[in-house]
Write a protein that holds these residues in place. Structure first.
Motif, PDB file in Angstrom:
ATOM      1  N   PHE A 203       0.866  -1.190   0.000  1.00  0.00           N
ATOM      2  CA  PHE A 203       0.000   0.000   0.000  1.00  0.00           C
ATOM      3  C   PHE A 203       0.902   1.239   0.000  1.00  0.00           C
ATOM      4  CE2 PHE A 203      -2.129  -3.422   2.341  1.00  0.00           C
ATOM      5  CZ  PHE A 203      -3.292  -3.552   1.575  1.00  0.00           C
ATOM      6  N   PRO A 204       1.321   1.680  -1.196  1.00  0.00           N
ATOM      7  CA  PRO A 204       2.336   2.729  -1.261  1.00  0.00           C
ATOM      8  C   PRO A 204       1.976   4.026  -0.522  1.00  0.00           C
ATOM      9  CG  PRO A 204       1.954   1.794  -3.421  1.00  0.00           C
ATOM     10  CD  PRO A 204       0.913   1.209  -2.515  1.00  0.00           C
ATOM     11  N   GLU A 205       0.672   4.286  -0.333  1.00  0.00           N
ATOM     12  CA  GLU A 205       0.321   5.559   0.331  1.00  0.00           C
ATOM     13  C   GLU A 205       0.119   5.421   1.839  1.00  0.00           C
ATOM     14  OE1 GLU A 205      -2.542   5.163  -2.735  1.00  0.00           O
ATOM     15  OE2 GLU A 205      -2.728   7.330  -2.835  1.00  0.00           O
ATOM     16  N   CYS A 206       0.360   4.226   2.385  1.00  0.00           N
ATOM     17  CA  CYS A 206       0.095   4.060   3.824  1.00  0.00           C
ATOM     18  C   CYS A 206       1.229   4.657   4.671  1.00  0.00           C
ATOM     19  CB  CYS A 206      -0.103   2.583   4.169  1.00  0.00           C
ATOM     20  SG  CYS A 206       1.429   1.676   4.356  1.00  0.00           S
ATOM     21  N   THR A 207       0.935   4.887   5.927  1.00  0.00           N
ATOM     22  CA  THR A 207       1.987   5.334   6.855  1.00  0.00           C
ATOM     23  C   THR A 207       1.929   4.449   8.099  1.00  0.00           C
ATOM     24  OG1 THR A 207       0.459   6.895   7.860  1.00  0.00           O
ATOM     25  CG2 THR A 207       1.931   7.782   6.174  1.00  0.00           C
ATOM     26  N   ILE A 208       3.066   4.350   8.782  1.00  0.00           N
ATOM     27  CA  ILE A 208       3.056   3.678  10.096  1.00  0.00           C
ATOM     28  C   ILE A 208       3.618   4.665  11.102  1.00  0.00           C
ATOM     29  CG2 ILE A 208       4.046   1.819  11.495  1.00  0.00           C
ATOM     30  CD1 ILE A 208       3.708  -0.056   9.231  1.00  0.00           C
ATOM     31  N   THR A 209       2.797   5.004  12.090  1.00  0.00           N
ATOM     32  CA  THR A 209       3.238   5.985  13.095  1.00  0.00           C
ATOM     33  C   THR A 209       3.068   5.399  14.503  1.00  0.00           C
ATOM     34  OG1 THR A 209       1.046   6.921  12.807  1.00  0.00           O
ATOM     35  CG2 THR A 209       2.869   8.206  11.932  1.00  0.00           C
ATOM     36  N   PRO A 210       3.916   5.848  15.419  1.00  0.00           N
ATOM     37  CA  PRO A 210       3.724   5.364  16.793  1.00  0.00           C
ATOM     38  C   PRO A 210       2.536   6.037  17.459  1.00  0.00           C
ATOM     39  CG  PRO A 210       5.645   6.816  16.656  1.00  0.00           C
ATOM     40  CD  PRO A 210       5.077   6.725  15.289  1.00  0.00           C
ATOM     41  N   PHE A 211       1.895   5.341  18.382  1.00  0.00           N
ATOM     42  CA  PHE A 211       0.865   5.960  19.229  1.00  0.00           C
ATOM     43  C   PHE A 211       1.054   5.421  20.641  1.00  0.00           C
ATOM     44  CE2 PHE A 211      -2.395   2.648  19.966  1.00  0.00           C
ATOM     45  CZ  PHE A 211      -1.981   1.682  19.059  1.00  0.00           C
ATOM     46  N   GLY A 212       0.133   5.729  21.542  1.00  0.00           N
ATOM     47  CA  GLY A 212       0.279   5.274  22.928  1.00  0.00           C
ATOM     48  C   GLY A 212       1.443   5.983  23.613  1.00  0.00           C
ATOM     49  N   SER A 213       2.026   5.299  24.593  1.00  0.00           N
ATOM     50  CA  SER A 213       3.000   6.000  25.439  1.00  0.00           C
ATOM     51  C   SER A 213       4.309   6.353  24.722  1.00  0.00           C
ATOM     52  CB  SER A 213       3.264   5.202  26.711  1.00  0.00           C
ATOM     53  OG  SER A 213       3.780   3.954  26.372  1.00  0.00           O
ATOM     54  N   SER A 214       4.541   5.825  23.511  1.00  0.00           N
ATOM     55  CA  SER A 214       5.751   6.236  22.791  1.00  0.00           C
ATOM     56  C   SER A 214       5.690   7.716  22.427  1.00  0.00           C
ATOM     57  CB  SER A 214       5.907   5.444  21.486  1.00  0.00           C
ATOM     58  OG  SER A 214       6.094   4.093  21.772  1.00  0.00           O
ATOM     59  N   VAL A 215       4.473   8.255  22.295  1.00  0.00           N
ATOM     60  CA  VAL A 215       4.354   9.657  21.877  1.00  0.00           C
ATOM     61  C   VAL A 215       3.425  10.512  22.741  1.00  0.00           C
ATOM     62  CG1 VAL A 215       4.982   9.478  19.428  1.00  0.00           C
ATOM     63  CG2 VAL A 215       2.670   8.895  20.111  1.00  0.00           C
ATOM     64  N   ASN A 216       2.717   9.912  23.709  1.00  0.00           N
ATOM     65  CA  ASN A 216       1.732  10.733  24.434  1.00  0.00           C
ATOM     66  C   ASN A 216       2.341  11.544  25.586  1.00  0.00           C
ATOM     67  OD1 ASN A 216       1.976   8.932  26.580  1.00  0.00           O
ATOM     68  ND2 ASN A 216       0.036   7.898  26.199  1.00  0.00           N
ATOM     69  N   GLY A 217       3.650  11.422  25.771  1.00  0.00           N
ATOM     70  CA  GLY A 217       4.307  12.231  26.808  1.00  0.00           C
ATOM     71  C   GLY A 217       4.450  11.478  28.124  1.00  0.00           C
ATOM     72  N   PHE A 218       3.841  10.291  28.224  1.00  0.00           N
ATOM     73  CA  PHE A 218       3.889   9.541  29.482  1.00  0.00           C
ATOM     74  C   PHE A 218       4.710   8.256  29.370  1.00  0.00           C
ATOM     75  CE2 PHE A 218      -0.231  11.845  29.535  1.00  0.00           C
ATOM     76  CZ  PHE A 218       0.045  12.696  30.593  1.00  0.00           C
ATOM     77  N   GLY A 219       5.422   8.104  28.240  1.00  0.00           N
ATOM     78  CA  GLY A 219       6.174   6.864  28.045  1.00  0.00           C
ATOM     79  C   GLY A 219       7.448   6.849  28.862  1.00  0.00           C
ATOM     80  N   LYS A 220       7.791   5.655  29.358  1.00  0.00           N
ATOM     81  CA  LYS A 220       9.080   5.538  30.039  1.00  0.00           C
ATOM     82  C   LYS A 220       9.986   4.632  29.215  1.00  0.00           C
ATOM     83  CE  LYS A 220       8.527   1.769  33.219  1.00  0.00           C
ATOM     84  NZ  LYS A 220       9.256   1.005  34.010  1.00  0.00           N
ATOM     85  N   LEU A 221      11.284   4.783  29.408  1.00  0.00           N
ATOM     86  CA  LEU A 221      12.238   3.961  28.675  1.00  0.00           C
ATOM     87  C   LEU A 221      11.851   2.509  28.875  1.00  0.00           C
ATOM     88  CD1 LEU A 221      15.566   5.790  29.539  1.00  0.00           C
ATOM     89  CD2 LEU A 221      14.502   5.601  27.281  1.00  0.00           C
TER      90      LEU A 221
END
Ligand code: GTP
Ligand code: MG
Length: 555
Positions: A203-221
């Motif tokens: 699907f050449p026009e698709c994207t894969i992006t992170p969601f959840g704690s990787s980007v919501n500001g509450f993620g820990k290592l």
């Protein structure tokens, strides 16, 4: 109990009026800095995605000479940023200024010829450094600086925060030690970008992006990497056929439901990840879950990955948490402290089950902050009213609209300290009427429970659902008992601050927040008779209720 009342009154009276004014000013400044420094999540995501597309991930040897390595790579173009890290070997992330450089680098890379095996000739931006002249002679380590990608062990963390001067500083220090670093965040986007290369083959026009704690500001290592395969931007959807004349339509396979389509796409991409994806191991297709997913481990980064598709509501909740976390610095500090506390006492777990999840726990913190007087953060209904036309979002009939521009949100002037908030959080849930009431961040008010699950937290965007339906009575009881014990302890713990004691000993004995992270009495009572536990928890609960009464202005 009597002296405890006195102590409590002393601490609740709090800091002097000058200090309050200074503190209020600091809080206002923090709120403004916090809001100004934030851009809408989708803008940040797009910028990070572009960076990741210009980046490569290279497995190096510990003896790699940094200078020679960079000089070699620079033949292909300017390098914007690079860093090294360790995860079952040494790796480098290198971001070029332009994607042509990546193309040129890949052009010059060699497909390995192996003697007893055969390779799948799938080219990716995950490479080996094989040029021996770049390696220092003598087998010595080259002294490369590696960026840590894992969280600080709990004992070290307890020790570190025990050396802080105040509970407020302890909480900030805990956030500092646990939160995702710039490098870890780049690595997360890079792994998504590598996966995107596989999915775009179909699907050449698709994207894969992170969601959840990787980007919501509450993620820990060390937190998992939730990935969203977005097929919504494929052109031609929702386009109208002209009323007259000729036109063409794609012939496409059909399925009975959107869910069936998602399952089939994830199944094929999961298979591809398994068979062709370098570094992707332990691929499991969990297609019959409420939200179908492909789970695997990405070895070079060490991330546990969950790939989902058609999961737009989860993306919206991610945006919402990101907004709340960016409005006032106290939100993130409190969430990090509470999440850490919950993890060490086994309230949350990395194994799925009847436990409270980090997502539910974050909702509980947000709700608590909405219930302060004056509220620290607005309700979701208020955020919806502030939304502009571009914020409008209806997903599967659910209105998920809320403001994305931080600057439009006016906060009230609540000046409570983090220390007060932490203690008040435990007290709030130690005495919360879980059997009758539901937690609702849309209204910012308790509502009567619509169903009889032990814990009811309204799903903010699919309001007929309960995000904590999985939680059983035992787990809720443990949470409440720990809140009671921690509430009790947190109101005394300042006395245990060795820096403030008359002895003046500057020891790093666990105190304040650190003391709450040590095993508590409730942790050890699993094996004892239930009756004893109930008695103990009833005793603490009635004590807290009586304290609350004593504290209220009417008494
Ligand atoms: P970690 O425990 O650090 O991974 O936190 P997380 O927020 O990433 O949680 P998780 O990986 O379990 O879920 C990822 C995202 O999916 C969350 O941030 C939410 O946006 C969404 N999500 C998780 N659980 C639920 C749920 O029960 N209901 C809904 N509607 N969304 C959920
Ligand atoms: Mg997650």
């Amino acid at each position: 109990v009597h002296s405890f009342h006195k102590l409590q009154a002393f601490f609740r009276r709090g800091i002097g009026s000058d200090a309050v004014a200074v503190h209020a000013e600091t809080v206002r400044k923090l709120q403004c800095d916090e809001q100004n420094g934030h851009r809408a999540l989708h803008i940040l995501q797009e910028e990070r995605r572009k960076q990741a597309q210009r980046s490569v991930l290279i497995s190096c040897q510990v003896t790699t000479n940094e200078k020679k390595f960079l000089k070699y790579l620079s033949q292909h173009g300017d390098i914007n940023k690079f860093f090294f890290y360790e995860s079952y070997g040494l790796y480098a992330v290198v971001e070029f200024s332009s994607s042509e450089s990546v193309a040129s680098l890949l052009e010059s890379s060699v497909i390995p010829s192996v003697s007893h095996e055969c390779v799948v000739p799938f080219k990716s931006r995950l490479l080996w450094l094989r040029n021996h002249s770049l390696v220092d002679s003598g087998g010595q380590t080259s002294g490369l600086v590696c960026q840590a990608q894992t969280t600080t062990p709990i004992n070290e963390l307890i020790h570190r925060i025990s050396t802080q001067e105040s509970i407020e500083q302890q909480m900030m220090s805990l956030t500092e030690a646990s939160q995702l670093t710039e490098e870890n965040s780049r690595l997360r986007f890079l792994v998504c970008s590598l996966l995107e290369d596989i999915a775009t083959a179909y699907f050449p026009e698709c994207t894969i992006t992170p969601f959840g704690s990787s980007v919501n500001g509450f993620g820990k290592l060390g937190c998992d990497l939730d990935m969203f395969l977005n097929l919504d931007n494929i052109k031609g959807r929702n386009m109208r056929l002209p009323k007259s004349g000729l036109s063409l339509e794609y012939q496409m396979k059909r399925a009975n439901s959107e869910r069936a389509v998602t399952q089939s796409i994830l199944s094929v991409i999961g298979e591809c990840v398994d068979q062709f994806g370098p570094g992707c191991v332990g691929v499991q297709k969990i297609l019959n879950a409420r939200c179908p997913l492909v789970r695997f481990s990405h070895q070079p980064s060490g991330f546990q990955c969950d790939l989902t598709a058609n999961n737009r509501v989860a993306m919206k909740s991610t945006e919402l948490l990101y907004l709340y976390g960016g409005l006032d610095a106290r939100v993130r500090h409190l969430v990090f402290s509470v999440r850490c506390w919950a993890r060490v006492h086994g309230i949350t777990s990395s194994i799925p089950g009847a436990w409270i999840t980090n997502f539910s726990l974050t909702m509980m913190v947000l709700f608590f902050l909405q219930r302060r007087n004056p509220p620290i953060i607005p309700t979701l209904d208020q955020l919806q009213q502030l939304a502009g036309p571009a914020d409008k979002s209806i997903i599967d009939g659910n209105d998920c609209t809320f403001v994305s521009d931080f600057a439009k949100v006016q906060l009230q002037s609540n000046t409570e300290t983090l220390e007060q908030l932490l203690s008040a959080f435990f007290e709030f849930y130690a005495t919360f009427n879980f059997s009758r009431l539901s937690i609702n961040i849309r209204k910012g008010k308790e509502q009567n429970k619509p169903e009889m699950s032990p814990l009811h937290i309204l799903n903010p965007f699919e309001t007929s659902l309960n995000i904590s339906k999985n939680v059983n009575v035992t787990q809720l009881d443990r949470f409440v008992a720990l809140c009671q014990e921690s509430s009790w302890l947190s109101q005394q713990s300042r006395t245990l601050n060795p820096k403030k004691s008359t002895s003046g000993k500057n020891t790093a004995m666990p105190w304040g927040l650190a003391a709450l992270l040590l095993p508590l009495q409730v942790d050890g009572i699993k094996g004892r008779k239930k009756k004893t536990r109930e008695l103990a928890s009833e005793r603490i609960k009635s004590l807290l209720v009586s304290l609350k009464k004593k504290d209220s202005p009417t008494s």
